[in-house]
Design a protein around this motif. Sequence first.
Motif, PDB file in Angstrom:
ATOM      1  N   ASP A 273     -17.586  23.862   8.918  1.00 14.10           N
ATOM      2  CA  ASP A 273     -17.422  23.289   7.413  1.00 14.10           C
ATOM      3  C   ASP A 273     -16.147  23.413   7.086  1.00 14.10           C
ATOM      4  O   ASP A 273     -15.748  22.427   6.018  1.00 14.10           O
ATOM      5  CB  ASP A 273     -18.430  24.134   6.762  1.00 14.10           C
ATOM      6  CG  ASP A 273     -19.105  23.466   5.342  1.00 14.10           C
ATOM      7  OD1 ASP A 273     -18.933  22.239   5.273  1.00 14.10           O
ATOM      8  OD2 ASP A 273     -19.016  24.188   4.327  1.00 14.10           O
TER       9      ASP A 273
ATOM     10  N   SER B  28     -15.125  19.538   6.447  1.00 12.89           N
ATOM     11  CA  SER B  28     -15.884  19.093   5.236  1.00 12.89           C
ATOM     12  C   SER B  28     -15.192  18.048   4.323  1.00 12.89           C
ATOM     13  O   SER B  28     -15.579  17.137   3.527  1.00 12.89           O
ATOM     14  CB  SER B  28     -16.023  20.245   4.442  1.00 12.89           C
ATOM     15  OG  SER B  28     -14.871  20.806   3.847  1.00 12.89           O
TER      16      SER B  28
ATOM     17  N   TYR C  98     -19.602  13.564   4.679  1.00 13.29           N
ATOM     18  CA  TYR C  98     -19.875  14.640   5.495  1.00 13.29           C
ATOM     19  C   TYR C  98     -21.254  15.505   5.041  1.00 13.29           C
ATOM     20  O   TYR C  98     -22.139  15.536   6.008  1.00 13.29           O
ATOM     21  CB  TYR C  98     -18.769  15.752   5.544  1.00 13.29           C
ATOM     22  CG  TYR C  98     -19.118  16.997   5.859  1.00 13.29           C
ATOM     23  CD1 TYR C  98     -19.271  17.199   7.497  1.00 13.29           C
ATOM     24  CD2 TYR C  98     -19.260  18.330   5.330  1.00 13.29           C
ATOM     25  CE1 TYR C  98     -19.380  18.397   8.139  1.00 13.29           C
ATOM     26  CE2 TYR C  98     -19.449  19.428   5.969  1.00 13.29           C
ATOM     27  CZ  TYR C  98     -19.828  19.572   7.243  1.00 13.29           C
ATOM     28  OH  TYR C  98     -19.781  21.035   7.746  1.00 13.29           O
ATOM     29  N   TYR C  99     -21.359  15.707   3.747  1.00 16.31           N
ATOM     30  CA  TYR C  99     -22.592  16.424   3.246  1.00 16.31           C
ATOM     31  C   TYR C  99     -23.745  15.510   3.526  1.00 16.31           C
ATOM     32  O   TYR C  99     -25.001  15.887   3.801  1.00 16.31           O
ATOM     33  CB  TYR C  99     -22.449  16.791   1.752  1.00 16.31           C
ATOM     34  CG  TYR C  99     -21.530  17.778   1.778  1.00 16.31           C
ATOM     35  CD1 TYR C  99     -21.529  18.886   2.270  1.00 16.31           C
ATOM     36  CD2 TYR C  99     -20.088  17.537   1.332  1.00 16.31           C
ATOM     37  CE1 TYR C  99     -20.811  20.231   2.150  1.00 16.31           C
ATOM     38  CE2 TYR C  99     -19.245  18.409   1.196  1.00 16.31           C
ATOM     39  CZ  TYR C  99     -19.395  19.841   1.681  1.00 16.31           C
ATOM     40  OH  TYR C  99     -18.400  20.966   1.656  1.00 16.31           O
TER      41      TYR C  99
END
Length: 128
Positions: A21, A25, A30-31
Amino acid sequence: VRWMMYWIVFALFMAIETFTDLLISWLPFYYEIKMAFVLWLLSPYTRGASLLYRKFLHPTLARKEKEIDACIIQARDRGYETMVRFGKRGLNLAATAAVQAATKSQGALAGRLRSFSMQDLRSIPDET
């Protein structure tokens, strides 16, 4: 069994994600990709966790089973020894503190008891 496979894969994902992460990130979406991956793992239609578990995790765990068991036994033994050692150390500290408190307050306690007993004796009228 399905939930066991999911939770094992998810725990491994969370352990890896803790380190990756920080590195990736910054990637766009990404999320959203992480959320889609977790949904893929969880979905009963895709059975992603089952696929990953059966293809990768189970063969690896089966190959390393003896090593894992040895590590678990070693950790259990070390944990027991550590708890016994800390327990003894805690009891020694408590006993030392109790002895020190008793020796420090012995004079004050004796004086206080002596003053109470002298007051008690003075409050009793003489019969003579």
